[in-house]
Design a protein around this motif. Structure first.
Motif, PDB file in Angstrom:
ATOM      1  N   LEU A 245      88.418  -1.144 -33.320  1.00  0.00           N
ATOM      2  CA  LEU A 245      87.220  -1.013 -32.483  1.00  0.00           C
ATOM      3  C   LEU A 245      86.102  -1.922 -32.990  1.00  0.00           C
ATOM      4  CD1 LEU A 245      87.103   2.886 -32.063  1.00  0.00           C
ATOM      5  CD2 LEU A 245      88.056   1.186 -30.471  1.00  0.00           C
ATOM      6  N   ASP A 246      86.192  -2.346 -34.241  1.00  0.00           N
ATOM      7  CA  ASP A 246      85.172  -3.197 -34.850  1.00  0.00           C
ATOM      8  C   ASP A 246      85.271  -4.648 -34.393  1.00  0.00           C
ATOM      9  OD1 ASP A 246      83.005  -3.492 -36.785  1.00  0.00           O
ATOM     10  OD2 ASP A 246      84.428  -4.580 -38.038  1.00  0.00           O
ATOM     11  N   ILE A 255      81.650   2.176 -32.014  1.00  0.00           N
ATOM     12  CA  ILE A 255      81.479   2.865 -33.295  1.00  0.00           C
ATOM     13  C   ILE A 255      80.492   4.012 -33.164  1.00  0.00           C
ATOM     14  CG2 ILE A 255      80.654   2.578 -35.672  1.00  0.00           C
ATOM     15  CD1 ILE A 255      81.983  -0.204 -35.629  1.00  0.00           C
ATOM     16  N   LYS A 256      79.468   3.841 -32.342  1.00  0.00           N
ATOM     17  CA  LYS A 256      78.543   4.957 -32.127  1.00  0.00           C
ATOM     18  C   LYS A 256      79.238   6.127 -31.428  1.00  0.00           C
ATOM     19  CE  LYS A 256      73.934   3.017 -32.430  1.00  0.00           C
ATOM     20  NZ  LYS A 256      72.599   2.892 -31.818  1.00  0.00           N
ATOM     21  N   LEU A 257      80.172   5.834 -30.530  1.00  0.00           N
ATOM     22  CA  LEU A 257      80.926   6.923 -29.906  1.00  0.00           C
ATOM     23  C   LEU A 257      81.788   7.634 -30.953  1.00  0.00           C
ATOM     24  CD1 LEU A 257      81.627   8.444 -27.319  1.00  0.00           C
ATOM     25  CD2 LEU A 257      83.369   6.703 -26.844  1.00  0.00           C
ATOM     26  N   ALA A 258      82.346   6.879 -31.878  1.00  0.00           N
ATOM     27  CA  ALA A 258      83.115   7.495 -32.967  1.00  0.00           C
ATOM     28  C   ALA A 258      82.214   8.361 -33.832  1.00  0.00           C
ATOM     29  CB  ALA A 258      83.791   6.414 -33.805  1.00  0.00           C
ATOM     30  N   GLY A 265      76.350  10.843 -35.716  1.00  0.00           N
ATOM     31  CA  GLY A 265      75.427   9.971 -34.988  1.00  0.00           C
ATOM     32  C   GLY A 265      75.327  10.326 -33.531  1.00  0.00           C
ATOM     33  N   THR A 266      74.651   9.457 -32.795  1.00  0.00           N
ATOM     34  CA  THR A 266      74.481   9.611 -31.357  1.00  0.00           C
ATOM     35  C   THR A 266      74.942   8.329 -30.671  1.00  0.00           C
ATOM     36  OG1 THR A 266      72.258   8.648 -31.178  1.00  0.00           O
ATOM     37  CG2 THR A 266      72.404  10.972 -31.842  1.00  0.00           C
ATOM     38  N   GLU A 285      87.632   6.762 -26.235  1.00  0.00           N
ATOM     39  CA  GLU A 285      87.652   8.168 -26.672  1.00  0.00           C
ATOM     40  C   GLU A 285      89.066   8.618 -26.993  1.00  0.00           C
ATOM     41  OE1 GLU A 285      84.200  11.044 -25.637  1.00  0.00           O
ATOM     42  OE2 GLU A 285      85.213  10.514 -23.773  1.00  0.00           O
ATOM     43  N   GLN A 286      90.042   8.111 -26.258  1.00  0.00           N
ATOM     44  CA  GLN A 286      91.425   8.494 -26.529  1.00  0.00           C
ATOM     45  C   GLN A 286      91.864   8.008 -27.905  1.00  0.00           C
ATOM     46  OE1 GLN A 286      93.356  10.368 -24.091  1.00  0.00           O
ATOM     47  NE2 GLN A 286      94.307  10.786 -26.067  1.00  0.00           N
ATOM     48  N   ILE A 287      91.478   6.793 -28.255  1.00  0.00           N
ATOM     49  CA  ILE A 287      91.794   6.264 -29.585  1.00  0.00           C
ATOM     50  C   ILE A 287      91.180   7.150 -30.667  1.00  0.00           C
ATOM     51  CG2 ILE A 287      91.353   4.343 -31.183  1.00  0.00           C
ATOM     52  CD1 ILE A 287      91.461   2.488 -28.679  1.00  0.00           C
ATOM     53  N   ILE A 288      89.935   7.547 -30.448  1.00  0.00           N
ATOM     54  CA  ILE A 288      89.226   8.359 -31.449  1.00  0.00           C
ATOM     55  C   ILE A 288      89.842   9.746 -31.557  1.00  0.00           C
ATOM     56  CG2 ILE A 288      87.013   9.403 -32.054  1.00  0.00           C
ATOM     57  CD1 ILE A 288      85.711   7.009 -30.482  1.00  0.00           C
TER      58      ILE A 288
END
Length: 304
Positions: A245-246, A255-258, A265-266, A285-288
């Motif tokens: 994702l980076d 990364i903020k979603l992670a 975080g937000t 989101e599925q990856i996370i």
């Protein structure tokens, strides 16, 4: 504070409120999580920190707050990404007054400087400050490469001490080591190449997904340095889909979603960035969530 330029240095995201102001509570929460996980320093105002949307006053405020919160436990490094040499020098001079321990320098922004101009830009900043400096070498994203010959010039300055190696060529770690020995510290700047570069002699890791997964990031670093490569490989294989994702232009939103999913975080970003929506959001989101569903138990890495 002296900097050893070893270990894990998170390139922290900048936390915003829904109204677009700095979110000091969220910043403090994430910073404490990084410290508890065992990071060796922090970097503020980098690409992942949405530097291009921050005012100088906001960058200074982040440095002051981080210095006060960390109380000398780990060094605070401020990234400088400016189009003007004069402005870069002004920020470098003021950074020391704010309590920063070091600087990370990008090449000149917006103008594609040639080798001579780029080297002179870095030298001028180095002359203006006693703070230790890490050069950020990322020709993929910023279109300017700091070559070995340029480093030969730059390393004449004692305070130019390290490189964030983001050429995405793992062999560059060996080229730097062969040419300069231990004169320069090398920190991997690409999450997906961290294990390979650490094995080949990199001293540290400027990390991105560490913002959401600090313990896993530090564990991989310490396992590699302790020679426990089988454990490091296993953990890294689990981590890789997240680390990828980076590599996307929307790494900030990803990364903020992670960070949201790990409670660190937000999602708030500054325009022109927008929060993720639709199929793209669902994919990330599925990856996370897939990774979190099988999040591994970590060894006692802090004892290594």
């Amino acid at each position: 504070m002296n900097i050893s330029w070893q270990g894990v240095f998170p390139a922290l995201t900048t936390k915003f409120t829904a109204e677009g102001t700095l979110d000091h509570a969220a910043f403090k929460h994430n910073l404490q999580a990084q410290l508890e996980a065992g990071v060796d320093g922090i970097i503020l105002g980098g690409s992942l920190g949405e530097a291009s949307t921050l005012t100088v006053v906001e960058k200074e405020e982040l440095v002051e707050r981080a210095v006060n919160l960390l109380e000398g436990k780990v060094p605070v490094v401020l990234n400088i990404a400016e189009g003007s040499t004069r402005e870069a020098v002004r920020i470098a001079e003021h950074a020391a007054e704010l309590g920063a321990s070091g600087l990370m320098l990008l090449p000149p922004m917006r103008y594609k400087a040639d080798d001579r101009e780029t080297a002179e830009y870095f030298k001028t900043i180095a002359r203006s400050t006693e703070l230790p400096i890490m050069i950020y070498n990322n020709p993929i994203d910023y279109k300017i490469e700091v070559t070995l010959d340029m480093f030969e010039e730059l390393l004449q300055f004692e305070n130019i001490q390290a490189v964030k190696e983001s050429t995405r060529d793992v062999s560059n770690v060996t080229r730097l080591r062969n040419r300069f020995g231990d004169r320069i510290k090398i920190l991997c700047g690409v999450d997906t190449l961290a294990v390979e570069e650490l094995v080949m002699g990199a001293d540290g890791w400027v990390a991105g997904l560490v913002c959401a997964f600090p313990r896993e990031t530090v564990a991989i670093y310490r396992l590699v340095k302790a020679g426990r490569l089988d454990e490091a490989r296993t953990l890294f294989r689990w981590f890789l889909p997240l680390l990828e994702l980076d590599l996307h232009p929307k790494l900030v939103q990803y990364i903020k979603l992670a960070e949201v999913h790990t409670g660190l975080g937000t999602e708030h970003v500054r325009a022109p960035r927008l929060p993720l929506v639709g199929a793209e959001r669902e994919r990330v989101e599925q990856i996370i969530t897939d990774a979190l569903a099988v999040r591994p138990q970590l060894p006692d890495y802090l004892a290594l």
